[in-house]
Design a protein around this motif. Sequence first.
Motif, PDB file in Angstrom:
ATOM      1  N   ILE A  66      -1.435   7.025  13.967  1.00  0.00           N
ATOM      2  CA  ILE A  66      -0.135   7.366  14.563  1.00  0.00           C
ATOM      3  C   ILE A  66      -0.029   6.930  16.021  1.00  0.00           C
ATOM      4  N   ASN A  67      -1.106   6.401  16.594  1.00  0.00           N
ATOM      5  CA  ASN A  67      -1.057   5.906  17.967  1.00  0.00           C
ATOM      6  C   ASN A  67      -0.587   4.454  18.034  1.00  0.00           C
ATOM      7  N   SER A  68      -0.414   3.841  16.854  1.00  0.00           N
ATOM      8  CA  SER A  68       0.074   2.466  16.788  1.00  0.00           C
ATOM      9  C   SER A  68       1.570   2.451  16.523  1.00  0.00           C
ATOM     10  N   LYS A  69       2.211   1.373  16.884  1.00  0.00           N
ATOM     11  CA  LYS A  69       3.660   1.254  16.674  1.00  0.00           C
ATOM     12  C   LYS A  69       4.002   0.533  15.375  1.00  0.00           C
ATOM     13  N   ILE A  70       2.981  -0.016  14.701  1.00  0.00           N
ATOM     14  CA  ILE A  70       3.229  -0.777  13.470  1.00  0.00           C
ATOM     15  C   ILE A  70       2.237  -0.372  12.389  1.00  0.00           C
ATOM     16  N   CYS A  71       2.752  -0.232  11.165  1.00  0.00           N
ATOM     17  CA  CYS A  71       1.918  -0.071   9.981  1.00  0.00           C
ATOM     18  C   CYS A  71       2.356  -1.160   8.999  1.00  0.00           C
ATOM     19  N   THR A  72       1.424  -1.694   8.212  1.00  0.00           N
ATOM     20  CA  THR A  72       1.733  -2.823   7.336  1.00  0.00           C
ATOM     21  C   THR A  72       1.332  -2.537   5.900  1.00  0.00           C
ATOM     22  N   ASP A  73       2.280  -2.720   4.983  1.00  0.00           N
ATOM     23  CA  ASP A  73       2.007  -2.653   3.543  1.00  0.00           C
ATOM     24  C   ASP A  73       1.907  -4.095   3.061  1.00  0.00           C
ATOM     25  N   MET A  96       7.364   4.780  14.265  1.00  0.00           N
ATOM     26  CA  MET A  96       6.527   3.652  13.858  1.00  0.00           C
ATOM     27  C   MET A  96       7.297   2.735  12.930  1.00  0.00           C
ATOM     28  N   LYS A  97       7.144   1.443  13.133  1.00  0.00           N
ATOM     29  CA  LYS A  97       7.782   0.475  12.238  1.00  0.00           C
ATOM     30  C   LYS A  97       6.857   0.157  11.076  1.00  0.00           C
ATOM     31  N   MET A  98       7.424   0.083   9.883  1.00  0.00           N
ATOM     32  CA  MET A  98       6.664  -0.273   8.690  1.00  0.00           C
ATOM     33  C   MET A  98       7.009  -1.703   8.298  1.00  0.00           C
ATOM     34  N   ASN A  99       6.020  -2.586   8.312  1.00  0.00           N
ATOM     35  CA  ASN A  99       6.203  -3.955   7.847  1.00  0.00           C
ATOM     36  C   ASN A  99       5.854  -4.030   6.365  1.00  0.00           C
ATOM     37  N   LEU A 100       6.797  -4.475   5.564  1.00  0.00           N
ATOM     38  CA  LEU A 100       6.609  -4.552   4.116  1.00  0.00           C
ATOM     39  C   LEU A 100       6.591  -6.012   3.682  1.00  0.00           C
ATOM     40  N   ILE A 140      -3.269  -0.697   7.836  1.00  0.00           N
ATOM     41  CA  ILE A 140      -2.871  -1.614   6.775  1.00  0.00           C
ATOM     42  C   ILE A 140      -3.014  -0.872   5.454  1.00  0.00           C
ATOM     43  N   LEU A 141      -1.969  -0.917   4.618  1.00  0.00           N
ATOM     44  CA  LEU A 141      -1.966  -0.199   3.345  1.00  0.00           C
ATOM     45  C   LEU A 141      -2.058  -1.178   2.174  1.00  0.00           C
ATOM     46  N   ALA A 142      -2.855  -0.819   1.174  1.00  0.00           N
ATOM     47  CA  ALA A 142      -2.975  -1.652  -0.026  1.00  0.00           C
ATOM     48  C   ALA A 142      -3.100  -0.755  -1.248  1.00  0.00           C
ATOM     49  N   ARG A 143      -2.127  -0.871  -2.143  1.00  0.00           N
ATOM     50  CA  ARG A 143      -2.135  -0.076  -3.378  1.00  0.00           C
ATOM     51  C   ARG A 143      -1.710  -0.972  -4.540  1.00  0.00           C
ATOM     52  N   ALA A 144      -2.546  -1.025  -5.577  1.00  0.00           N
ATOM     53  CA  ALA A 144      -2.245  -1.837  -6.771  1.00  0.00           C
ATOM     54  C   ALA A 144      -1.885  -3.267  -6.368  1.00  0.00           C
ATOM     55  N   PHE A 145      -2.654  -3.822  -5.444  1.00  0.00           N
ATOM     56  CA  PHE A 145      -2.343  -5.143  -4.890  1.00  0.00           C
ATOM     57  C   PHE A 145      -3.302  -6.203  -5.412  1.00  0.00           C
ATOM     58  N   LYS A 146      -4.506  -6.219  -4.910  1.00  0.00           N
ATOM     59  CA  LYS A 146      -5.543  -7.181  -5.303  1.00  0.00           C
ATOM     60  C   LYS A 146      -6.876  -6.449  -5.332  1.00  0.00           C
ATOM     61  N   ASN A 164      -7.176   0.188  11.006  1.00  0.00           N
ATOM     62  CA  ASN A 164      -7.914   0.535   9.797  1.00  0.00           C
ATOM     63  C   ASN A 164      -7.188   0.017   8.567  1.00  0.00           C
ATOM     64  N   LEU A 165      -7.937  -0.110   7.493  1.00  0.00           N
ATOM     65  CA  LEU A 165      -7.407  -0.553   6.199  1.00  0.00           C
ATOM     66  C   LEU A 165      -7.540   0.611   5.223  1.00  0.00           C
ATOM     67  N   ILE A 166      -6.429   0.979   4.584  1.00  0.00           N
ATOM     68  CA  ILE A 166      -6.432   2.089   3.629  1.00  0.00           C
ATOM     69  C   ILE A 166      -6.154   1.528   2.246  1.00  0.00           C
ATOM     70  N   VAL A 167      -7.115   1.689   1.341  1.00  0.00           N
ATOM     71  CA  VAL A 167      -7.010   1.119   0.006  1.00  0.00           C
ATOM     72  C   VAL A 167      -7.061   2.226  -1.040  1.00  0.00           C
ATOM     73  N   PHE A 168      -6.097   2.180  -1.966  1.00  0.00           N
ATOM     74  CA  PHE A 168      -6.083   3.111  -3.097  1.00  0.00           C
ATOM     75  C   PHE A 168      -6.983   2.539  -4.191  1.00  0.00           C
TER      76      PHE A 168
END
Length: 210
Positions: A66-73, A96-100, A140-146, A164-168
């Motif tokens: 939450i200290n960053s201004k960008i999160c990326t899916d 925070m802006k979410m880049n999709l 960085i978010l990754a769910r059902a991706f690769k 950080n990278l968060i992977v489901f």
Amino acid sequence: MEQNYNNYLILDKFNVPRETFSELDEFKDLIIEKNKEINLISRKTVSDLRKRHIVDCAQVIDLIDINSKICTDIGSGAGLPGVVASIMLKGKKIDMKMNLYEKSYHKSSFLRSVSKKLKLNNEIFQEDIFEKKNLVSGSILARAFKPLPVILDLVEKNFEKYTNLIVFMGKNGKQLLKEAFKKWEFEYKERKSLTSDDSFLLNIKNIKKK
């Protein structure tokens, strides 16, 4: 609303208002409606969309930096988890802006539509993220991706900076994690999923190739 709220009680620990649960349910309905036209999610999972997809994605909220201004899916698809995370951030009043990132024209159009309708701070990129370089993000978010090794390679090569990278991870996650360590070094914390006994989330930092 009460019936819908009860389905989201598992998310109470994340301290979001009831209005957030209402927006999550509105997003769920938008997916169901659009899924009649294009294949956003498997029709087999529509009946359990709230738990299997919406609540499952929402549990990522306390892992996001939450200290960053960008999160990326990095492969948003129907907005799972990016749009859900954006709704949760909005509910917690986190700016925070979410880049999709989503290659499909139709899915990207859907993401733009729901982002506007729900007044979310999202930017949609109808692009192949594997072709992008020098990307900057917080989480960085990754769910059902690769598969995990492919995701690690993407982040290491294409992101200049990230937190950080968060992977489901699904039922084969333990084996994939074991295989990933053959070629990669990284710090990680593992957390059991709130929605499935067979699944877990990985919170990964400091990715390096061996």
